[in-house]
Design a protein around this motif. Structure first.
Motif, short mmCIF file in Angstrom:
data_model
loop_
_atom_site.label_atom_id
_atom_site.label_comp_id
_atom_site.label_asym_id
_atom_site.label_seq_id
_atom_site.Cartn_x
_atom_site.Cartn_y
_atom_site.Cartn_z
N UNK A 119 7.49 -16.13 -8.15
CA UNK A 119 6.15 -15.83 -8.67
C UNK A 119 5.06 -16.34 -7.74
N UNK A 120 5.25 -17.55 -7.21
CA UNK A 120 4.29 -18.09 -6.24
C UNK A 120 4.27 -17.24 -4.99
N UNK A 121 5.45 -16.82 -4.53
CA UNK A 121 5.50 -15.94 -3.36
C UNK A 121 4.76 -14.64 -3.62
N UNK A 122 4.90 -14.10 -4.83
CA UNK A 122 4.19 -12.87 -5.20
C UNK A 122 2.68 -13.11 -5.13
N UNK A 123 2.22 -14.25 -5.68
CA UNK A 123 0.79 -14.57 -5.64
C UNK A 123 0.32 -14.73 -4.20
N UNK A 124 1.12 -15.37 -3.37
CA UNK A 124 0.74 -15.55 -1.97
C UNK A 124 0.63 -14.21 -1.27
N UNK A 125 1.55 -13.30 -1.55
CA UNK A 125 1.46 -11.97 -0.93
C UNK A 125 0.17 -11.29 -1.35
N UNK A 126 -0.14 -11.35 -2.63
CA UNK A 126 -1.35 -10.71 -3.15
C UNK A 126 -2.60 -11.31 -2.49
N UNK A 127 -2.60 -12.64 -2.31
CA UNK A 127 -3.76 -13.33 -1.74
C UNK A 127 -3.67 -13.51 -0.23
N UNK A 128 -2.65 -12.89 0.37
CA UNK A 128 -2.45 -12.95 1.82
C UNK A 128 -2.33 -14.38 2.32
N UNK A 129 -1.52 -15.15 1.63
CA UNK A 129 -1.20 -16.52 2.03
C UNK A 129 0.29 -16.58 2.27
N UNK A 130 0.75 -17.73 2.71
CA UNK A 130 2.19 -17.91 2.90
C UNK A 130 2.69 -17.17 4.13
N UNK A 131 4.01 -17.11 4.27
CA UNK A 131 4.58 -16.44 5.45
C UNK A 131 4.34 -14.94 5.41
N UNK A 132 4.24 -14.36 6.59
CA UNK A 132 4.04 -12.91 6.72
C UNK A 132 5.22 -12.18 6.10
N UNK A 133 4.94 -11.06 5.47
CA UNK A 133 6.00 -10.24 4.88
C UNK A 133 5.82 -8.79 5.29
N UNK A 134 6.86 -8.02 5.11
CA UNK A 134 6.79 -6.57 5.31
C UNK A 134 7.39 -5.91 4.08
N UNK A 135 7.02 -4.67 3.86
CA UNK A 135 7.57 -3.93 2.73
C UNK A 135 8.61 -2.93 3.23
N UNK A 136 9.74 -2.91 2.57
CA UNK A 136 10.74 -1.88 2.79
C UNK A 136 10.76 -1.11 1.48
#
Length: 92
Positions: free
Chosen positions: A45-62
């Motif tokens: 859930x925290x990772x989801x919030x970080x993605x939404x707020x553009x925080x945390x490690x970089x991610x990509x979508x598949x």
């Protein structure tokens, strides 16, 4: 002469420069994998919030599924360590 053992990242347990090529998706972590790697100190859930707020490690979508490149996680963790050290040095 034997070849030197490849360097292994202590964080993501992946080889560095001398490692053989791996399958394409082996270089990515799911949110569940990343949370587990971080000893569940960060939830999905925290990772989801970080993605939404553009925080945390970089991610990509598949498709619609977020994945984290291991290299990006490693770089992000190093940056967190440097920021932590800087905060402690500022206190002195």
């Amino acid at each position: 002469m034997s070849q030197p053992a490849p360097e292994i990242c202590p964080t993501c347990h992946q080889g560095t420069a001398n490692a053989p090529a791996s399958a394409p998706l082996d270089d990515y972590l799911t949110p569940e994998d990343l949370a587990s790697l971080l000893n569940d100190t960060v939830t999905t859930g925290t990772l989801r919030n970080w993605r939404y707020n553009r925080k945390g490690p970089r991610h990509v979508l598949i498709g619609r599924n977020p994945v984290y490149p291991r290299r990006a996680v490693h770089e992000w963790l190093e940056a967190q360590e440097q920021e932590s050290v800087a905060r402690w040095e500022d206190r002195a």
